[in-house]
Design an enzyme around this catalytic site. Structure first.
Site, short mmCIF file in Angstrom:
data_model
loop_
_atom_site.label_atom_id
_atom_site.label_comp_id
_atom_site.label_asym_id
_atom_site.label_seq_id
_atom_site.Cartn_x
_atom_site.Cartn_y
_atom_site.Cartn_z
N ARG A 101 1.10 -1.41 -0.08
CA ARG A 101 0.27 -0.17 -0.23
C ARG A 101 1.10 1.36 0.13
O ARG A 101 1.81 1.53 0.89
CB ARG A 101 -0.97 0.03 1.25
CG ARG A 101 -1.51 1.06 1.04
CD ARG A 101 -2.74 1.52 2.32
NE ARG A 101 -3.87 0.81 1.61
CZ ARG A 101 -4.70 0.75 2.39
NH1 ARG A 101 -4.98 1.48 3.10
NH2 ARG A 101 -6.19 -0.29 1.89
N HIS A 128 -7.21 1.07 -6.76
CA HIS A 128 -7.29 -0.57 -5.39
C HIS A 128 -7.99 -1.94 -6.11
O HIS A 128 -9.34 -1.50 -5.99
CB HIS A 128 -7.91 0.51 -4.38
CG HIS A 128 -8.43 -0.10 -3.02
ND1 HIS A 128 -7.77 -0.92 -2.90
CD2 HIS A 128 -9.10 0.53 -2.07
CE1 HIS A 128 -8.45 -1.61 -1.12
NE2 HIS A 128 -8.74 -0.49 -0.86
N GLN A 131 -10.26 -4.27 -3.91
CA GLN A 131 -11.56 -3.16 -3.05
C GLN A 131 -12.69 -3.79 -4.04
O GLN A 131 -13.39 -4.07 -3.68
CB GLN A 131 -11.52 -1.65 -3.21
CG GLN A 131 -12.37 -1.03 -2.36
CD GLN A 131 -12.90 -1.88 -1.08
OE1 GLN A 131 -12.11 -1.29 -0.17
NE2 GLN A 131 -13.78 -2.34 -1.49
N ASP A 223 -17.36 7.39 -2.18
CA ASP A 223 -16.06 7.16 -1.51
C ASP A 223 -15.69 8.31 -0.90
O ASP A 223 -16.33 9.46 -1.51
CB ASP A 223 -14.66 6.65 -2.14
CG ASP A 223 -13.32 6.49 -1.74
OD1 ASP A 223 -13.30 6.16 -0.34
OD2 ASP A 223 -12.38 6.35 -2.24
N CYS A 263 -16.32 1.59 -0.04
CA CYS A 263 -14.86 0.81 0.33
C CYS A 263 -14.94 1.02 1.78
O CYS A 263 -14.06 -0.10 2.24
CB CYS A 263 -14.14 1.42 -0.33
SG CYS A 263 -13.61 3.23 -0.38
N ARG A 291 -14.12 -8.68 1.34
CA ARG A 291 -12.35 -8.54 1.09
C ARG A 291 -11.43 -9.53 1.70
O ARG A 291 -10.62 -9.97 0.50
CB ARG A 291 -11.67 -6.60 1.78
CG ARG A 291 -12.41 -5.68 1.35
CD ARG A 291 -11.88 -5.01 0.02
NE ARG A 291 -10.55 -5.18 0.31
CZ ARG A 291 -9.24 -3.81 0.90
NH1 ARG A 291 -10.02 -2.92 1.25
NH2 ARG A 291 -8.05 -3.95 0.53
N1 NVA Z 1 -9.83 6.98 -1.87
C1 NVA Z 1 -9.84 6.20 -0.64
C2 NVA Z 1 -9.59 4.56 -0.13
C3 NVA Z 1 -9.88 4.37 1.24
C4 NVA Z 1 -9.96 2.64 0.96
C5 NVA Z 1 -8.33 6.63 -0.44
O1 NVA Z 1 -7.18 6.51 -1.09
O2 NVA Z 1 -7.77 7.56 0.93
N1 CP Z 2 -11.73 -0.04 1.90
C1 CP Z 2 -9.91 -0.18 2.93
O1 CP Z 2 -8.74 -0.42 1.78
O2 CP Z 2 -9.99 0.23 3.61
P1 CP Z 2 -9.24 0.27 4.45
O3 CP Z 2 -7.98 1.67 4.05
O4 CP Z 2 -9.06 0.41 6.30
O5 CP Z 2 -7.55 -1.07 4.13
#
Ligand code: NVA
Ligand code: CP
Length: 307
Positions: A101, A128, A131, A223, A263, A291
């Site tokens: 990540r 992602h 997701q 989101d 998400c 997930r």
């Molecule tokens: N668009 C959000 C998704 C989090 C799971 C982010 O990147 O923070």
């Molecule tokens: N939706 C998702 O990826 O959640 P987290 O950021 O908590 O991993």
């Protein structure tokens, strides 16, 4: 040859279908797969916070008979203490798969290029994929199909939106995206999704009108307005996105049995109201659960079958 999961765009429609089928089996019969990844270890590298991604991957490995280890930002200090390439090559000597990540999508690509074990994108600024795969599994589970389903994504044209666009295009699901001017998904992503959609029959609409996007939709998705790394823009974005909140009023334009998706994490009172989050239409925690199931399927496909 090792396979990675960096973007949905890299998966064929058949590979997505196979993943969804395996996920359904895993969800139905946990015990049958209890030793499938026995002796395997997964490393998880996080440069940003996580609840779902971290916990579902760790629990998933455990349920499949394997192990996992989580590396927080200060431990690996990716690209600062050591180059991404050297981290990838070192970890490849110890573990059987890497989840990353990160901020820049290029870090995922560099990690995948240098690692000799499969690399899974656990969220980048561009995509992602885990997701979106959980999301289409959830839609199919609830509505029994993806073709002839219209999902309306209302909000920022961000990483999650990009992965949903590719997922819809690859599976034949229709997708409408409504974002404020300047916050639509990039032209490159839209163009490439439209090209893929040409062969699956998926219909894609990009608009600045949330009412138009949700009209008749069976699924409405949102989101956060400011993603991780954009926190300092939230006040500006709150005023720009105010008409893009998923509220009961907006949902009145959608199908009466509309599924509401997010998400997570959600910023209640911003992109979605409490009332909608907690309504009977909301499937956000089913998504979160899925997930786990989809990632177990991804782990089996990459760590076992493709090696
Ligand atoms: N668009 C959000 C998704 C989090 C799971 C982010 O990147 O923070
Ligand atoms: N939706 C998702 O990826 O959640 P987290 O950021 O908590 O991993």
């Amino acid at each position: 040859m090792k396979k990675d999961l960096i973007s949905i765009k890299d998966l064929s429609s058949k590979e997505i279908g196979d993943l969804l089928d395996l996920t359904a089996k895993l969800k139905r019969n946990k015990a049958k797969f209890a030793k499938v990844l026995s002796g395997k270890t997964l490393a998880l590298i996080f440069q940003k916070p996580s609840n779902r991604t971290r916990v579902s991957f760790e629990v998933g490995m455990y349920q499949l008979g394997g192990n996992s280890l989580c590396l927080a930002p200060q431990e690996i200090n990716l690209g600062v203490r050591e180059s991404i390439k050297d981290v990838a090559r070192t970890l490849s000597r110890y573990v059987d798969g890497i989840v990353i990540r990160t901020f820049e999508h290029k870090n995922c690509l560099d990690m995948a290029a240098a690692a000799s074990v499969p690399v899974i994108n656990g969220l980048s600024d561009f995509s992602h994929p885990c997701q979106a795969l959980a999301d289409i599994f959830t839609v199919k589970e609830k509505l029994k199909k993806l073709k002839d389903v219209t999902l309306a994504y209302v909000g920022d044209g961000n990483n999650v939106c990009n992965s949903l666009l590719f997922s819809a295009a690859k599976t034949g699901m229709n997708i409408n995206v409504a974002s404020p001017k300047g916050y639509s998904p990039s032209e490159e992503v839209v163009k490439s999704s439209l090209e893929i959609a040409g062969s699956t029959g998926s219909k894609i609409m990009i608009t600045e009108d949330p009412v138009c996007a949700v009209s008749g939709a069976q699924v409405v998705y949102t989101d956060v307005w400011a993603s991780m790394g954009q926190e300092d823009e939230i006040n500006k974005r709150k005023s720009i996105f105010k008409d893009f909140q998923i509220s009961t009023k907006l949902l009145a334009n959608a199908s009466p049995d509309v599924l509401v998706m997010h998400c997570l994490p959600a910023h209640r009172g911003e992109e979605i109201t409490d009332e909608v989050m907690d309504s009977k239409n909301s499937v956000v925690f089913d998504q979160a659960e899925n997930r786990l199931h989809i990632q177990k399927a991804i782990l089996i496909k990459l760590l076992k079958e493709s090696r």
